[in-house]
Design a protein around this motif. Structure first.
Motif, short mmCIF file in Angstrom:
data_model
loop_
_atom_site.label_atom_id
_atom_site.label_comp_id
_atom_site.label_asym_id
_atom_site.label_seq_id
_atom_site.Cartn_x
_atom_site.Cartn_y
_atom_site.Cartn_z
N LYS A 679 28.62 -0.75 -17.85
CA LYS A 679 29.25 -1.92 -18.47
C LYS A 679 28.26 -3.06 -18.65
N ILE A 680 27.25 -3.10 -17.80
CA ILE A 680 26.21 -4.12 -17.95
C ILE A 680 25.55 -4.02 -19.32
N PHE A 681 25.48 -2.82 -19.85
CA PHE A 681 24.77 -2.58 -21.11
C PHE A 681 25.72 -2.43 -22.30
N GLU A 726 16.97 6.30 -24.99
CA GLU A 726 16.65 5.37 -23.92
C GLU A 726 16.26 4.01 -24.48
N PHE A 727 16.65 2.95 -23.80
CA PHE A 727 16.17 1.62 -24.18
C PHE A 727 15.77 0.86 -22.93
N GLU A 728 14.80 0.00 -23.10
CA GLU A 728 14.21 -0.70 -21.97
C GLU A 728 15.17 -1.74 -21.41
N THR A 729 15.15 -1.87 -20.10
CA THR A 729 15.99 -2.87 -19.44
C THR A 729 15.26 -4.21 -19.40
N THR A 730 16.06 -5.27 -19.34
CA THR A 730 15.50 -6.61 -19.19
C THR A 730 15.50 -6.98 -17.71
N LEU A 731 14.77 -8.01 -17.38
CA LEU A 731 14.73 -8.48 -15.99
C LEU A 731 16.14 -8.84 -15.52
#
Length: 924
Positions: A679-681, A726-731
């Motif tokens: 859900k964060i994404f 795949e996609f890169e996560t942010t800080l």
């Protein structure tokens, strides 16, 4: 001699034994009670064969017209019953030494030699008959009776309304493979199964495609009953169209157990339910009540690796006097192969004298594989018309692959692996010791990933089969697949000096129960059809998917929490994601198959299914066949289908280390959709996939022994479920993952999860051409050409597409559009020879270098040769070679070649090159 014309269908094989559960070992002299009215001769012969449990061969074109047979009432032997039915006609019956009944014109029933087999064609081969008025040979190929794609019994391949291939055991053996995936890939151009080194569970259970559709769009049946799914979810497949699929494992049944393999190349969800979007594969089992067979195979790859030993056996036993018990088993042992790629970092360390550098540094090649597989098939009559049956299988296997190399220091242009980094938490209260991984792995390490797999199924049922009365089938089915993972020669760096070097990361398990009942009834529809079959059925299915937690060390975050946590290479399943997740569904279907007139046949089917988690769906199919003349028929179908997400796609998860071009590693996570992590994404709830398919084609048979089929098709799938790129996560996202306690949350660099985000279309055509030549004393030659053109495209608007342009091209061009094979088989006396060329068209491979986004893969042809010699009537030797020209996949980018991957690790035709073998078969 008998002059043979290959007309409407080359020949009809009436096999009472084909109907597995009613195939009784009847003594040729046994008397059987008959009560059959006089009727069309062709139908009458079929009913006699079924009632007596015998094989009957005849040429259907000789039965055309208004030929009617006599009533058969009373107790007769099979031969007496046939003679009674044929009374008053110009036909008579002869019997060969194998107990096969052959119906011929009375004047031709016996040859000059008295041998009824002189003009007889066996069901496994082709033969020729010489017209008395010419010296030309006419070679005919017997049609195979089909058991899928229709509820009507006795229909042949060329009479089918949809395209179906039927392969006998000899065809499977001719490929030289003991792996069923590769045998299917060789025989069926539209079918592909990649070998995927370095791909976790997909290296052990291979993903397959049919018509560019993933394994969960292909339904696998055994004796017409659905097989359970594999527990393996294909997280990393090297191709966008198959990523995330959870289908059935095609490599769990011993080849020697099969009577035939049927491939329905058309959507069939209305008949068989969810998953049958691209096609259906049916495994028909042997049902002999006597005899035995043993076969052995040894071989290895040209480079010296992959030594394979395979032993198979089959035993037929009588059961209760008139029943049968047929048992089959297979043992396979295959060593791993390692390609000659060199890792530049490892080579530099060895040159510098560093001890303990793995050699080879990268585990790239065929996996180690050892398996025992078994199948049983039993049928027992419990009353005059009702049979009980029991079918099942059990398999246990072990397989292992190597991963990428983790090097201890910078060398050869590669950086040291993160597990060798120092930790700021060394020497603290939680970890008072110093931790230097080089003391354990001075030359670095290459993890070995393995899986222990169990697969079992059981089907118990009662069945009544009849051609002129009500037929029914009630059954219970249980299926189970479990794979337990193990990884060694690695580390949980966060545990420091307390870390073990081998771990059990957990297990995946799929369990299914099903109860079902089918009925079919022949009827006449006034003014429409005098020969129709009405069928209906219901089923209930319960599925459960279990994620078993790994050992604590495989997933825990240790005191050195600034180092990677969990078993490096494949992190274990923690208790918070482990558990059992279940769901159920029920379905009802009905169909009617009618012969409107001698030229036209039509069928319609509808199916309603309701899934606990995804609601309901109605699928339909309409199909037809029209015979233009005795040589050409047209056929076609339209239909809808659907597929509900599998439990493994709903609840499966993983954390793996992915290698980059520079040799560093990033942590990749597959998230559970309903969890807080996804859900964060912005993940959205899943829904079912739906499909609409069309096919149209023709069947042509000629007087000179050629059979040709050409079929065009289109499959549209809406709301296609895939594991998104795949996609890169942010800080910020990593901090959110850590805040909710997700393991390694602050170190996860890329994530993936399932979504219904694409609409796709597949267009293509299949061509099958079969011809035979008879050269007299010089032997016989059979020619078989199969060709498939297949093009997949995305119908999703670009603005809504989550794929990058590179991913889109991989999806649409990452599998060859043209595939085909041409085989020539020649037999003379006790010798037979086979030559086969398999063609793979061009395709594109996504590159790891941004400046060169794609690698063009040129067409390739693999050549196989095989020779067989029959020492006696029961002993046969064979020698052969697969890919005898040692065609290797094209090279990867220079950046990856330096990391030890010298050829394409996602090649469509394997990675290890040529293979030679020898075999022995003994029949008892």
């Amino acid at each position: 001699m008998l002059q043979v014309f290959c007309r409407r269908s080359c020949a009809l094989i009436l096999l009472a034994q084909l109907f597995t559960f009613n195939a009784l070992a009847v003594d040729a002299g046994a008397r059987v009670a008959f009560d059959i009215e006089g009727k069309a001769l062709r139908e009458l012969i079929f009913q006699i064969a079924e009632r007596a449990g015998v094989q009957v061969f005849f040429l259907p074109q000789t039965m055309d017209g208004d030929k009617v047979g006599m009533a058969v009432k009373g107790e007769f032997t099979a031969r007496e019953a046939l003679q009674t039915a044929l009374r008053g006609t110009d036909f008579s019956v002869v019997v060969d030494e194998r107990g096969t009944y052959i119906i011929k014109k009375a004047a031709q029933a016996h040859t000059a030699s008295g041998d009824p087999l002189e003009n007889y064609v066996s069901p496994e081969t082709s033969t020729s008959d010489f017209p008395e008025d010419t010296g030309l040979a006419r070679v005919v190929r017997l049609d195979e009776i089909i058991t899928i794609g229709t509820k009507r019994r006795g229909r042949t391949v060329t009479e089918s309304m949809v395209p179906i291939d039927v392969f006998q055991l000899d065809s499977l053996n001719s490929t030289g493979y003991t792996d069923m995936n590769d045998a299917f890939r060789t025989l069926i151009p539209a079918f592909n199964a990649k070998r995927l080194p370095l791909n976790d569970g997909s290296s052990l259970v291979r993903p397959v495609t049919l018509r560019s559709s993933p394994s969960d769009h292909i339904l696998l049946l055994m004796e017409g009953k659905r097989r359970h799914r594999s527990a393996t979810v294909h997280i990393a497949t090297g191709h966008a169209s198959t990523s995330g699929a959870q289908g059935q494992d095609f490599n769990v049944i011993p080849p020697i157990a099969l009577k035939s393999l049927e491939v329905l190349r058309d959507g069939a969800a209305a008949l068989y339910g969810s998953d049958a979007i691209a096609g259906v594969v049916n495994l028909t089992l042997r049902d002999d009540a006597e005899g035995a067979a043993v076969s052995g195979h040894i071989g290895q790859y040209y480079q010296g690796g992959g030594a394979t030993k395979d032993l198979q056996g089959n035993l037929g036993l009588p059961l209760g006097g008139k029943g049968f018990l047929n048992l089959s088993a297979q043992y396979t042992h295959q060593n791993a192969t390692i390609t000659d790629g060199k890792h530049a970092g490892a080579e530099a360390l060895m040159a510098a004298g560093v001890p303990g550098v793995p050699d080879p540094a990268v585990g790239f090649g065929e996996p180690f594989y050892e398996a025992f597989k078994s199948v049983w098939n039993a049928g027992l009559p419990i009353s005059e018309n009702v049979d009980a049956y029991l079918i099942g299988n059990y398999m246990v296997s072990d397989s292992s692959v190597g991963f990428f190399y983790r090097q201890p220091v910078d060398a050869g242009g590669f950086e040291r692996h993160v597990t060798f980094e120092p930790s700021v938490f060394e020497g603290t209260v939680d970890h008072p010791e110093d931790f230097d991984l080089q003391t354990l792995y001075p030359g670095g390490f290459t993890p070995t990933f393995s899986g222990h797999q169990n697969d079992a199924s059981m089907i118990l049922g009662l069945k009544r089969e009849s051609t002129d009365r009500l037929s029914w089938d009630v059954f219970l089915r249980w299926g189970w697949n479990k794979i337990s993972y193990h990884i060694d020669n690695t580390i949980n760096a966060s545990m420091g000096v307390r870390s073990p070097t081998s771990f059990d990361p957990g297990s995946l398990e799929q369990r299914e129960y099903e109860a079902g009942a089918d009925i079919s009834y022949p009827l006449q529809i006034a003014g429409v059809s005098d020969n129709a079959v009405l069928s209906a059925g219901i089923s209930y299915r319960d599925e459960a998917y279990t994620i078993g937690a790994g050992d604590v060390a495989s997933y825990t975050v240790g005191p050195l929490r600034d180092l990677p946590a969990g078993a490096n290479g494949f992190q274990g399943y923690s208790p918070d994601i482990a558990g059992t997740f279940s769901g159920d569904s029920y379905a009802a279907f009905a169909s009617i198959d009618a012969e409107i007139n001698p030229e036209l046949s039509l069928a319609i089917a509808g199916r309603y299914e309701n899934y606990q988690k995804f609601g309901d769906n109605f699928s339909y199919q309409m199909s037809g066949r029209y015979e233009l003349n005795n040589a050409i028929a047209l056929r076609g179908s339209i239909g809808t289908g659907f597929r509900a997400p599998a439990s493994g796609q709903l609840y499966g998860t993983s954390q793996t280390s992915q290698s980059t071009v520079s040799g560093s590693f990033i942590l990749d996570a597959v998230l559970v959709l309903d969890a807080e992590t996804a859900k964060i994404f912005g993940a959205k709830p899943l829904s079912s996939e739906t499909s609409f398919s069309m096919s149209a084609g023709l069947v042509a048979t000629t007087d000179w022994g050629t059979t040709l089929t050409l079929d065009f098709y289109q499959i549209d799938v809406d709301d296609r479920l895939i594991l998104i790129p795949e996609f890169e996560t942010t800080l910020e996202q990593r901090q959110q993952l850590a805040a909710i306690g997700y393991p390694n949350g602050d170190a996860v660099q890329q994530v993936r999860f399932y979504q219904n985000i694409l609409d796709s279309r597949v267009k293509g055509a299949d061509l099958v051409l079969v011809h035979g030549f008879d050269w007299g004393d010089a032997g016989k030659t059979g020619v078989n050409l199969s060709l498939n053109y297949n093009r997949i495209s995305l119908r999703t608007p670009r603005a809504e597409m989550v794929f990058s342009e590179e991913k889109r091209i991989e999806f649409e061009a990452g599998i060859p559009r043209w595939n085909g094979n041409l085989s020539l088989q020649h037999s003379i006396g006790r010798l037979s020879f086979l030559a086969r060329g398999t063609y793979y068209g061009s395709w594109k491979r996504r590159s790891v270098v941004d400046e060169r986004p794609f690698l063009k893969r040129n067409p390739a042809v693999l050549v196989d040769l095989q020779a067989k010699y029959r020492l006696t009537d029961s002993v046969e030797l064979e020698v052969g070679g697969r890919n005898i020209l040692n065609k290797l996949p094209p090279q990867r980018e220079p950046e990856l070649i330096r990391s030890g991957i010298n050829v394409d690790n996602h090649s469509v035709y394997g990675v290890s090159g040529g293979y030679y073998y020898a075999g022995l078969r003994i029949d008892f």
